[in-house]
Design a protein around this motif. Structure first.
Motif, PDB file in Angstrom:
ATOM      1  N   VAL A 113       0.831  -1.208   0.000  1.00 19.37           N
ATOM      2  CA  VAL A 113       0.000   0.000   0.000  1.00 19.37           C
ATOM      3  C   VAL A 113       0.866   1.258   0.000  1.00 19.37           C
ATOM      4  O   VAL A 113       0.570   2.230  -0.695  1.00 19.37           O
ATOM      5  N   ASN A 118       0.482   3.930  -3.138  1.00 22.12           N
ATOM      6  CA  ASN A 118      -0.031   5.274  -2.923  1.00 22.12           C
ATOM      7  C   ASN A 118       0.970   6.388  -3.208  1.00 22.12           C
ATOM      8  O   ASN A 118       0.601   7.549  -3.272  1.00 22.12           O
ATOM      9  N   GLY A 123      -9.152   8.010  -9.388  1.00 18.12           N
ATOM     10  CA  GLY A 123      -9.131   8.061  -7.924  1.00 18.12           C
ATOM     11  C   GLY A 123      -9.772   6.823  -7.334  1.00 18.12           C
ATOM     12  O   GLY A 123      -9.252   6.228  -6.384  1.00 18.12           O
ATOM     13  N   LEU A 128      -7.569   3.886  -7.567  1.00 14.61           N
ATOM     14  CA  LEU A 128      -6.515   4.005  -6.561  1.00 14.61           C
ATOM     15  C   LEU A 128      -7.002   3.573  -5.177  1.00 14.61           C
ATOM     16  O   LEU A 128      -6.274   2.972  -4.399  1.00 14.61           O
ATOM     17  N   VAL A 129      -8.259   3.906  -4.886  1.00 11.22           N
ATOM     18  CA  VAL A 129      -8.785   3.690  -3.537  1.00 11.22           C
ATOM     19  C   VAL A 129      -9.137   2.226  -3.283  1.00 11.22           C
ATOM     20  O   VAL A 129      -8.906   1.709  -2.190  1.00 11.22           O
ATOM     21  N   ALA A 170      -6.633  -0.238  -1.741  1.00 14.06           N
ATOM     22  CA  ALA A 170      -6.308   0.234  -0.396  1.00 14.06           C
ATOM     23  C   ALA A 170      -7.397  -0.191   0.596  1.00 14.06           C
ATOM     24  O   ALA A 170      -7.111  -0.642   1.704  1.00 14.06           O
ATOM     25  N   ILE A 214      -6.632  -2.617   3.703  1.00 14.06           N
ATOM     26  CA  ILE A 214      -6.828  -2.200   5.096  1.00 14.06           C
ATOM     27  C   ILE A 214      -7.774  -3.165   5.791  1.00 14.06           C
ATOM     28  O   ILE A 214      -7.591  -3.532   6.956  1.00 14.06           O
ATOM     29  N   THR A 227     -10.350   3.866  10.168  1.00 17.86           N
ATOM     30  CA  THR A 227      -8.968   3.727   9.696  1.00 17.86           C
ATOM     31  C   THR A 227      -8.879   3.580   8.176  1.00 17.86           C
ATOM     32  O   THR A 227      -7.788   3.466   7.647  1.00 17.86           O
ATOM     33  N   ILE A 228     -10.012   3.581   7.495  1.00 20.66           N
ATOM     34  CA  ILE A 228      -9.975   3.463   6.027  1.00 20.66           C
ATOM     35  C   ILE A 228      -9.030   4.476   5.379  1.00 20.66           C
ATOM     36  O   ILE A 228      -8.198   4.108   4.547  1.00 20.66           O
ATOM     37  N   PRO A 229      -9.088   5.759   5.780  1.00 21.71           N
ATOM     38  CA  PRO A 229      -8.234   6.738   5.082  1.00 21.71           C
ATOM     39  C   PRO A 229      -6.749   6.422   5.188  1.00 21.71           C
ATOM     40  O   PRO A 229      -5.953   6.908   4.388  1.00 21.71           O
ATOM     41  N   LEU A 230      -6.375   5.592   6.154  1.00 20.06           N
ATOM     42  CA  LEU A 230      -4.978   5.202   6.305  1.00 20.06           C
ATOM     43  C   LEU A 230      -4.420   4.598   5.018  1.00 20.06           C
ATOM     44  O   LEU A 230      -3.239   4.757   4.704  1.00 20.06           O
ATOM     45  N   GLY A 231      -5.280   3.907   4.272  1.00 18.51           N
ATOM     46  CA  GLY A 231      -4.805   3.239   3.064  1.00 18.51           C
ATOM     47  C   GLY A 231      -4.968   4.080   1.822  1.00 18.51           C
ATOM     48  O   GLY A 231      -4.660   3.630   0.724  1.00 18.51           O
ATOM     49  N   ILE A 232      -5.492   5.296   1.989  1.00 18.89           N
ATOM     50  CA  ILE A 232      -5.809   6.108   0.813  1.00 18.89           C
ATOM     51  C   ILE A 232      -4.711   7.133   0.567  1.00 18.89           C
ATOM     52  O   ILE A 232      -4.268   7.817   1.480  1.00 18.89           O
ATOM     53  N   SER A 233      -4.258   7.204  -0.657  1.00 14.97           N
ATOM     54  CA  SER A 233      -3.142   8.095  -0.971  1.00 14.97           C
ATOM     55  C   SER A 233      -3.597   9.545  -0.947  1.00 14.97           C
ATOM     56  O   SER A 233      -4.780   9.854  -1.057  1.00 14.97           O
ATOM     57  N   ASP A 234      -2.617  10.440  -0.807  1.00 17.56           N
ATOM     58  CA  ASP A 234      -2.960  11.861  -0.776  1.00 17.56           C
ATOM     59  C   ASP A 234      -3.592  12.298  -2.087  1.00 17.56           C
ATOM     60  O   ASP A 234      -4.510  13.111  -2.106  1.00 17.56           O
ATOM     61  N   ALA A 288      -5.442  10.437  -4.146  1.00 19.23           N
ATOM     62  CA  ALA A 288      -6.829   9.973  -4.172  1.00 19.23           C
ATOM     63  C   ALA A 288      -7.688  10.831  -3.256  1.00 19.23           C
ATOM     64  O   ALA A 288      -8.828  11.179  -3.597  1.00 19.23           O
ATOM     65  N   ILE A 307      -3.973   7.974  10.810  1.00 20.38           N
ATOM     66  CA  ILE A 307      -2.642   7.517  11.210  1.00 20.38           C
ATOM     67  C   ILE A 307      -2.385   7.855  12.682  1.00 20.38           C
ATOM     68  O   ILE A 307      -1.829   7.064  13.436  1.00 20.38           O
TER      69      ILE A 307
END
Lengths: 346, 278, 281
Positions: free
Chosen positions: B212, B216, B251, B254-255, B258, B262, C98-105, C107, C162
């Motif tokens: 991941v 990302n 987008g 990409l998501v 992830a 997670i 915690t989902i946003p933890l895996g999402i890139s900036d 995205a 995070i």
């Protein structure tokens, strides 16, 4: 057939010396207990024999073969750990058979040996379970069975019963002793529990500050402690000590009482076990301070000539704090120690 | 406590619980709603995406996604992303896990220094590494390759791989390993037969985590690749001119991994981040 | 012998790798930043600092960090305490949070673009509710504060998780007995939070803040997706120097500046939240 010889073994952890020049021979099929308080070096010594720790100097011989440069697997030993170390990802069967599989024994031989040792430890019905489904006592049995299945020359046990509750410990003590006697392996057993040591050992090595103070049969360690440390460590309550003043050759005065003793130029200490004292017409004048009924006996803590003194008396006696008792030692049970060297004087 | 307080307490507690529940639900919505809106956009035809006003309900039209998949270079970028992430995952674990094991099992001179080196990497904005490496890579022929980029991503992932595996191995009692040695194992066989099966789920989780991190990463990817862009780098490059529906579909793509990852590692998330980061 | 060398053998790959791809590149950046044809010079720094965009991008980066980090800290503390008290649905709520933890900036930037762009959901809602008659351009040079708000929200949305994870794990390490003791002494929830949770959480807070602050100075893709050139930040300028201006020396100099800022802040946080030796759990 394996005699174990430990020759001049010493171990340093940095600047701390954990073991000082240990020499010990354990006979074939002997049950040797290493007894001592925590930090005395007993586990370190066991781990050096197992090969889990390397001695700074000295040699270890097992069955006439020098092994201190060998890895644990090549020493002909197996070991039972304090926290059992039963592999959580394997069934009880695979745990017991683990060492046999490592030796690449055929399946039917593995099966035969696993079933036999599981039978010895009464866990045949648990063979399909995982460690997470076992109680502490059952895990302990698996750990012992796993060590026995190897049919080792030497079995090493590091406080194997210390995590069990009191009742289970007593049960396992007797069982372990029986199984090990039958298996005819040499055993070294580390414990801080003197009752365990007394009840199981052929010989006990009492350790203190990285040294073996005395290595002898349980009864000898109890009756004839080689040093003050052994006298005050073994026995519950421990031995009583009183200063002894020389009164002519071989004659001694202890708290106003006269005894025959060794011929010695300097003052000694006289020691007696609380169990070896009784009420008599003549003897020490003892003022009772605390009286603890223990069921079969009375433990009386008293004051003799300004020294604390304990006696184990018949529970029928009616003793109250403040009473003055006359206590006499049993014939031949008094022991003598040199206060400077702390060693026994015959 | 007075009698009055006793009488008041239940009501106050009920109100408190109400506030608490509402708070939890609002915070969940705060996370989910933006994701949902992206989903709505992705599941709409390009025309809908560019029209006004927006409907808050997806029309389940694959137009945007099809356009995205058909867009020049996207499939290549997607493939590059996967390759770089897999390389990063493999390298960071094979290089990092032995160090994690060493930290958990041995006392050795220089251990603190080594730990410091690992922790130091956290105090630096690592993507900046890409700048000098861009020059270096041109000299060594690694420029614009998946392998070159994965080296930088491995640098990003390795501190985590080391610290996570360190905490994983520390969770396995040394006694188990010693027991294996006394039962006829060498250091290696004790590791493969006893330690590895026990840490494998955790190792998998940290490998996914490394994936991941790489998947990302934008900055280094954009700096180090030109032809072989990864998906984030491709999207970044086209941000200025690309139509909205391409951005949203991109987008979304990409998501999605992830989200899955997670979910797959959720059990280890706290052990990995919490303990490993102390 | 073998056992003594084994740990070094095991850490060798990481050490080599980090020397080659972590320490060495930083030496190279420094060389590039301080070096010109005639040896050591600060020319690159002078050039970078005197460029008209430098003060703006510096101000923007700091402003964003100052606006985002405290909110994230408060939010993550709130979420972490909420979760520890939770009995039912704890796992689900934690997963969602915690989902946003895996999402890139990047995205995250695109996600918030869906809300803030002119034909986006915010405008749709405002028109639907009758607040405005027609969609307004929210992300334009005429509405800098709206651009800032959008970037801020996206950053908070993306990077609170995070901190949350680190804090939840940290709270999990605090023995329950302390709270039970506090209950016995009659300490209120708030008192328990300020007197037990916060002090005991110091190592986790330290880590969370360091990670977060450094990430805040690295902010790049979110800004690129939402603000483009409307909101210059340091990382964006580095990227521009490297690519649009093809000026490696300037990019390196700016990188060194970001690096120094990051280190200074790390040291400040470590000092402010230092844990006395022997005072850990």
């Amino acid at each position: 057939m394996a005699e174990i010889q430990i020759k001049n073994v010493a171990k340093n952890f940095g600047s701390y010396q954990a073991l000082h020049d240990i020499n010990l021979t354990i006979a074939d099929q002997e049950f040797m207990v290493l007894l001592g308080a925590s930090g005395c070096g007993k586990s370190t010594l066991l781990r050096i024999i197992a090969g889990l720790e390397t001695a700074t100097t000295g040699e270890v011989w097992i069955g006439g073969r020098r092994v201190d440069h060998l890895s644990p697997k090549d020493r002909g030993i197996s070991m039972v750990f304090q926290n059992y170390a039963v592999f959580p990802h394997l069934t009880v069967f695979e745990n017991i058979g683990f060492g046999l599989r490592m030796q690449k024994l055929p399946d039917d031989e593995v099966k035969r040996r696993v079933e036999r040792t599981a039978g010895l430890m009464h866990i045949e019905q648990l063979l399909k379970r995982y460690s997470g489904e076992l109680s502490g006592g059952q895990r302990q049995r698996v750990a012992v069975a796993r060590a026995l299945a190897m049919e080792p020359d030497v079995i090493l046990m590091d406080e194997p019963l210390s995590n069990l509750d009191a009742l289970l410990r007593m049960e396992m003590r007797a069982e372990l002793k029986g199984v090990l006697a039958e298996s005819k392996t040499t055993a070294i057993y580390v414990t801080h529990d003197q009752v365990e040591a007394m009840s199981m050992a052929d010989r006990i090595s009492v350790m203190h500050q990285g040294k073996i103070v005395q290595a002898a049969s349980p009864i000898e360690v109890y009756r004839d402690p080689a040093a003050e440390f052994v006298a005050s460590f073994i026995g519950n309550p421990p031995m009583n000590f009183l200063p002894a003043k020389a009164a002519g050759s071989g004659r001694w005065t202890v708290a106003g009482q006269n005894f025959d003793g060794p011929a010695s130029g300097k003052d000694l200490k006289w020691a007696i076990r609380p169990e070896d004292l009784g009420i008599a017409d003549a003897g020490f004048g003892a003022r009772a301070k605390v009286v603890e009924p223990l069921g079969a006996h009375l433990l009386v803590t008293c004051d003799v000539d300004g020294h604390q003194f304990r006696a184990v008396l018949d529970s029928e006696l009616n003793v109250k704090p403040g009473d003055v008792l006359t206590l006499a030692p049993q014939e031949g049970r008094g022991r003598w120690f040199d206060p400077e060297t702390t060693l026994a004087v015959a | 406590m007075t009698a009055v307080a006793d009488v008041v307490a239940p009501d106050a507690r009920k109100a408190g619980r109400g506030v608490y529940r509402t708070g939890v639900i609002l915070l969940c919505a705060w996370v989910i709603v933006p994701l949902y809106l992206l989903f709505v956009n992705t599941m709409s035809s390009p025309e809908t995406v560019n029209s006004f006003p927006k409907s808050f309900i997806p029309e389940f039209n694959m137009g945007s996604l099809n356009f995205f998949m058909g867009f020049q270079g996207i499939l290549m970028a997607l493939w590059n992303s996967v390759v770089v992430a897999v390389l990063t995952m493999v390298m960071s674990i094979t290089i990092g896990a032995p160090a994690g094991y060493a930290l958990s099992r041995f006392e050795f001179r220089g251990k603190e220094l080594f730990r410091l080196l690992i922790l130091l990497t956290r105090a630096f904005p690592l993507p900046l590494l890409a700048l000098p490496l861009a020059v270096l890579f041109i000299r060594t022929g690694l420029d614009d390759t998946a392998f070159g980029l994965s080296l930088v991503h491995t640098t990003l992932a390795i501190p985590f791989a080391v610290l996570i595996t360190f905490s994983l191995f520390s969770g396995i009692p040394l006694e188990l390993e010693e027991a294996a040695w006394t039962l006829g194992c060498t250091r290696l066989t004790a590791f493969t037969k006893v330690i590895l099966p026990l840490v494998l789920p955790g190792i998998t989780a940290s490998a996914i985590f490394a994936f991941v991190i790489s998947w990302n990463e934008v900055f280094a990817a954009a700096v180090l690749t030109i032809e072989n862009r990864t998906l984030p780098a491709f999207l970044l490059q086209t941000l200025g001119e690309a139509p909205l529906h391409l951005k949203f579909a991109g987008g979304f793509i990409l998501v999605v991994p992830a989200l899955i990852f997670i979910f797959a590692v959720r059990k280890y998330l706290f052990a990995m981040w919490g303990i490993a980061n102390r | 012998m073998e056992a003594r060398l084994l740990p070094y053998f095991l850490i060798l790959p990481v050490t080599l790798f980090l020397c080659l791809f972590f320490l060495y590149p930083f030496v190279l950046v420094a060389q590039e930043a301080f070096g010109t044809e005639n040896g050591f010079s600060l020319d690159n720094f002078r050039e970078v600092v005197s460029y008209w965009k430098f003060p703006i991008s510096m101000k923007n980066t700091f402003l964003l960090a100052a606006a985002v980090v405290p909110i994230q800290l408060a939010l993550s503390l709130l979420m972490a305490t909420m979760v520890t008290k939770m009995q039912k649905g704890r796992d689900l709520v934690l997963y969602i949070w915690t989902i946003p933890l895996g999402i890139s900036d990047l995205a995250a930037g695109i996600i918030w673009l869906a809300i803030f762009e002119q034909s986006g959901f915010l405008n749709s809602m405002m028109v639907g509710l009758g607040v405005t008659d027609q969609p307004v351009s929210l992300l334009s040079y005429q509405t800098p504060w709206m651009v800032f708000l959008a970037i801020m929200l996206a950053e908070i949305w993306r990077a609170t998780a995070i901190m949350l994870v680190i804090l939840v794990a940290g709270i999990g390490l605090i023995p329950k007995e302390y709270y039970e003791a506090a209950d016995v002494f009659g300490a209120s929830r708030w008192k328990q939070f300020t007197r037990i949770t916060l002090p005991m959480l110091r190592p986790s807070l330290q880590t969370a803040l360091i990670l977060r602050v450094i990430l805040a100075f690295e902010v790049f893709a979110v800004v690129a997706a939402l603000g483009g050139t409307l909101f210059p930040v340091l990382m964006g300028e580095i990227y521009a120097y490297q690519f649009d201006l093809q000026n490696g020396g300037a990019a390196a100099a700016l990188a060194i500046i970001v690096l120094i800022i990051s280190i200074v802040f790390t040291l400040i946080i470590m000092r402010a939240l230092r844990v006395p030796k022997g005072a850990t759990i």
